[in-house]
Write a protein that holds these residues in place. Sequence first.
Motif, mmCIF file in Angstrom:
data_model
loop_
_atom_site.group_PDB
_atom_site.id
_atom_site.type_symbol
_atom_site.label_atom_id
_atom_site.label_comp_id
_atom_site.label_asym_id
_atom_site.label_seq_id
_atom_site.Cartn_x
_atom_site.Cartn_y
_atom_site.Cartn_z
ATOM 1 N N THR A 77 -66.145 -6.473 -39.771
ATOM 2 C CA THR A 77 -66.064 -7.545 -38.789
ATOM 3 C C THR A 77 -67.458 -7.916 -38.314
ATOM 4 O O THR A 77 -68.096 -7.144 -37.594
ATOM 5 C CB THR A 77 -65.204 -7.117 -37.582
ATOM 6 O OG1 THR A 77 -63.939 -6.667 -38.050
ATOM 7 C CG2 THR A 77 -65.016 -8.265 -36.608
ATOM 8 N N PRO A 78 -67.945 -9.106 -38.716
ATOM 9 C CA PRO A 78 -69.240 -9.553 -38.203
ATOM 10 C C PRO A 78 -69.120 -9.896 -36.722
ATOM 11 O O PRO A 78 -68.039 -10.273 -36.257
ATOM 12 C CB PRO A 78 -69.555 -10.800 -39.027
ATOM 13 C CG PRO A 78 -68.374 -11.117 -39.837
ATOM 14 C CD PRO A 78 -67.358 -10.038 -39.653
ATOM 15 N N GLN A 79 -70.224 -9.765 -35.984
ATOM 16 C CA GLN A 79 -70.193 -10.051 -34.549
ATOM 17 C C GLN A 79 -69.703 -11.483 -34.328
ATOM 18 O O GLN A 79 -70.232 -12.431 -34.887
ATOM 19 C CB GLN A 79 -71.568 -9.874 -33.933
ATOM 20 C CG GLN A 79 -71.573 -10.108 -32.445
ATOM 21 C CD GLN A 79 -72.945 -9.899 -31.843
ATOM 22 O OE1 GLN A 79 -73.958 -9.923 -32.522
ATOM 23 N NE2 GLN A 79 -72.985 -9.697 -30.544
ATOM 24 N N GLY A 80 -68.644 -11.620 -33.545
ATOM 25 C CA GLY A 80 -68.094 -12.918 -33.225
ATOM 26 C C GLY A 80 -67.265 -13.556 -34.326
ATOM 27 O O GLY A 80 -66.810 -14.677 -34.187
ATOM 28 N N GLY A 81 -67.066 -12.844 -35.440
ATOM 29 C CA GLY A 81 -66.315 -13.412 -36.552
ATOM 30 C C GLY A 81 -65.020 -12.667 -36.817
ATOM 31 O O GLY A 81 -64.779 -11.606 -36.241
ATOM 32 N N PRO A 82 -64.204 -13.226 -37.687
ATOM 33 C CA PRO A 82 -62.940 -12.565 -38.019
ATOM 34 C C PRO A 82 -63.173 -11.388 -38.970
ATOM 35 O O PRO A 82 -64.140 -11.381 -39.730
ATOM 36 C CB PRO A 82 -62.132 -13.672 -38.702
ATOM 37 C CG PRO A 82 -63.170 -14.542 -39.326
ATOM 38 C CD PRO A 82 -64.350 -14.504 -38.384
ATOM 39 N N PRO A 83 -62.289 -10.396 -38.946
ATOM 40 C CA PRO A 83 -62.437 -9.261 -39.858
ATOM 41 C C PRO A 83 -62.149 -9.664 -41.299
ATOM 42 O O PRO A 83 -61.335 -10.539 -41.561
ATOM 43 C CB PRO A 83 -61.410 -8.246 -39.355
ATOM 44 C CG PRO A 83 -60.444 -9.023 -38.550
ATOM 45 C CD PRO A 83 -61.150 -10.241 -38.048
ATOM 46 N N THR A 84 -62.857 -9.023 -42.224
ATOM 47 C CA THR A 84 -62.617 -9.164 -43.657
ATOM 48 C C THR A 84 -62.013 -7.856 -44.136
ATOM 49 O O THR A 84 -62.604 -6.790 -43.949
ATOM 50 C CB THR A 84 -63.937 -9.427 -44.414
ATOM 51 O OG1 THR A 84 -64.509 -10.641 -43.941
ATOM 52 C CG2 THR A 84 -63.708 -9.511 -45.909
ATOM 53 N N THR A 85 -60.827 -7.934 -44.736
ATOM 54 C CA THR A 85 -60.179 -6.740 -45.268
ATOM 55 C C THR A 85 -60.802 -6.386 -46.604
ATOM 56 O O THR A 85 -60.985 -7.247 -47.467
ATOM 57 C CB THR A 85 -58.663 -6.975 -45.449
ATOM 58 O OG1 THR A 85 -58.104 -7.278 -44.172
ATOM 59 C CG2 THR A 85 -57.976 -5.748 -46.028
ATOM 60 N N VAL A 86 -61.148 -5.111 -46.769
ATOM 61 C CA VAL A 86 -61.731 -4.611 -48.001
ATOM 62 C C VAL A 86 -60.874 -3.448 -48.473
ATOM 63 O O VAL A 86 -60.766 -2.432 -47.778
ATOM 64 C CB VAL A 86 -63.189 -4.137 -47.782
ATOM 65 C CG1 VAL A 86 -63.776 -3.583 -49.057
ATOM 66 C CG2 VAL A 86 -64.047 -5.268 -47.232
ATOM 67 N N ASP A 87 -60.227 -3.622 -49.635
ATOM 68 C CA ASP A 87 -59.417 -2.556 -50.219
ATOM 69 C C ASP A 87 -60.182 -1.912 -51.358
ATOM 70 O O ASP A 87 -60.725 -2.610 -52.219
ATOM 71 C CB ASP A 87 -58.087 -3.094 -50.739
ATOM 72 C CG ASP A 87 -57.132 -3.471 -49.623
ATOM 73 O OD1 ASP A 87 -57.239 -2.880 -48.536
ATOM 74 O OD2 ASP A 87 -56.284 -4.352 -49.832
#
Length: 125
Positions: A80-90
């Motif tokens: 999750t970048p600051q102020g941004g949406p989370p990116t799911t990493v599998d």
Amino acid sequence: MSRSLLVATLLAMTAPGCASGGEDPAAGAPGGEYTLQPGERVGLADDTALRYVGVMSDSRCPPGAKCIRAGEAEVRFELTPQGGPPTTVDVITPDAPTASGAGWRLELISLEFGDAPAARVRLDR
């Protein structure tokens, strides 16, 4: 609410999480290795946060067992970048132990066995 309870509550709400392995979670420099329990997070150098969500599936052969095949585990993380949406990493081990997201490359070094297995990861830019 007592002052000490208020302080403890505020600290718990603002704490970024825990990471073990001797690294300073706030430093989060590229090339860093972290051992995380499910739900734990670590802050990275660019104010991105890595959270170990947990193991989505695990068909690995347990230690001491005799299996026909090694099996695999699907391990989920969020960047999750600051102020941004989370990116799911599998990450799927052993076939694809690396994945990328939010400008970071994540490598799963090891995954323990059990109900809430610790994951050791390496992060690079």
